[in-house]
Design a protein around this motif. Structure first.
Motif, short mmCIF file in Angstrom:
data_model
loop_
_atom_site.label_atom_id
_atom_site.label_comp_id
_atom_site.label_asym_id
_atom_site.label_seq_id
_atom_site.Cartn_x
_atom_site.Cartn_y
_atom_site.Cartn_z
N ALA A 52 0.84 -1.21 0.00
CA ALA A 52 0.00 0.00 0.00
C ALA A 52 0.87 1.26 0.00
N ILE A 53 1.95 1.23 0.78
CA ILE A 53 2.87 2.36 0.83
C ILE A 53 3.58 2.55 -0.51
N ASN A 54 3.96 1.44 -1.13
CA ASN A 54 4.61 1.53 -2.44
C ASN A 54 3.67 2.12 -3.49
N GLN A 55 2.38 1.79 -3.37
CA GLN A 55 1.41 2.31 -4.32
C GLN A 55 1.06 3.77 -4.04
N ARG A 56 1.12 4.14 -2.75
CA ARG A 56 0.81 5.52 -2.37
C ARG A 56 1.89 6.00 -1.41
N PRO A 57 3.00 6.51 -1.92
CA PRO A 57 4.07 7.01 -1.04
C PRO A 57 3.53 8.06 -0.07
N GLY A 58 3.96 7.92 1.19
CA GLY A 58 3.47 8.84 2.21
C GLY A 58 2.11 8.47 2.76
N TYR A 59 1.72 7.22 2.60
CA TYR A 59 0.43 6.74 3.10
C TYR A 59 0.53 6.63 4.63
N GLY A 60 0.13 7.69 5.32
CA GLY A 60 0.33 7.79 6.76
C GLY A 60 -0.27 6.65 7.57
N ASN A 61 -1.51 6.28 7.28
CA ASN A 61 -2.16 5.21 8.04
C ASN A 61 -1.43 3.89 7.89
N ALA A 62 -0.93 3.63 6.68
CA ALA A 62 -0.21 2.38 6.44
C ALA A 62 1.13 2.39 7.17
N HIS A 63 1.82 3.55 7.18
CA HIS A 63 3.08 3.65 7.93
C HIS A 63 2.84 3.43 9.42
#
Length: 224
Positions: free
Chosen positions: A165-176
């Motif tokens: 998910a992070i790779n698909q949306r860099p800066g995905y706060g909830n996933a981090h």
């Protein structure tokens, strides 16, 4: 009696055509009013939804469906309303309808989210898989799938999907933040801190990420 194709036939045909045109005009007018009313109910529901007035929003979407029984948008938004404020079971019925009429990625993801909330994890994963199959770049669905794996206790698959998910949306706060918590539980503190910091970088007011990073630093004696 033999039909006589004389002057008597034309007036009758003309009258028939006139009647047909009148009926057609009435039908067009009725359809226009019908569509306009459905739209009004839909927009009214949206306004109530924004105000988190779930009961009023549900009623407006229900009126929209009553007027336009195959309006996918009304079913979808009523499903979201029910999911947030009325009941998961009713939301599931609406998303089933949406998939019946328009089986797209968004519909499968929405139903998967409800199924996961009902702890029907295997069915939820199947819906998330279908959503991602239909729309391969879909970080929201990948994130939902990761959360479902986490609820099932499959940490490795959860981390794998949070990472995707992070790779698909860099800066995905909830996933981090979610991945950071799993890293912390697994003793991978440096990676956890890095994820918490990235979550904060995406939203400086993310209270969950701020608390998680502060708590972990406190545990490590970094009081400041």
């Amino acid at each position: 009696t033999t039909f006589w194709p004389g002057s008597r036939r034309f007036p009758n045909d003309q009258n028939m055509r006139r009647s047909t045109l009148i009926i057609f005009a009435i039908a067009c007018f009725s359809f226009s009013s019908y569509a306009q009313t459905a739209t009004q109910y839909f927009l009214s529901g949206n306004e109530f939804f924004k105000q988190q007035k779930w009961v009023e929003a549900e009623k407006a979407y229900t009126d929209c469906i009553r007027v336009s029984p195959i309006d996918v948008s009304c079913y979808f938004n009523r499903g979201l309303t029910r999911q947030l404020g009325i009941g998961y079971g009713l939301a599931l019925e609406d998303f089933n309808k949406v998939i019946l009429f328009r089986p797209d990625a968004k519909a499968y993801n929405a139903r998967g989210s409800v199924l996961a909330s009902l702890k029907r994890y295997t069915e939820a994963l199947a819906d998330f898989d279908k959503a991602i199959q239909l729309q391969p770049i879909y970080p929201g669905a990948v994130y939902e799938r990761a959360m479902t794996f986490e609820k099932m206790g499959n940490v490795a698959k959860a981390i794998e999907n949070y990472t995707l998910a992070i790779n698909q949306r860099p800066g995905y706060g909830n996933a981090h933040l979610a991945r950071g918590r799993l890293y912390e539980k697994g003793g991978r503190q440096a990676e956890a801190l890095a994820d918490y910091s990235k979550a904060i970088a995406s939203d400086a007011n993310d209270a969950g990420a701020l608390y998680a990073r502060g708590s972990l630093n406190f545990k490590n004696g970094k009081v400041d």
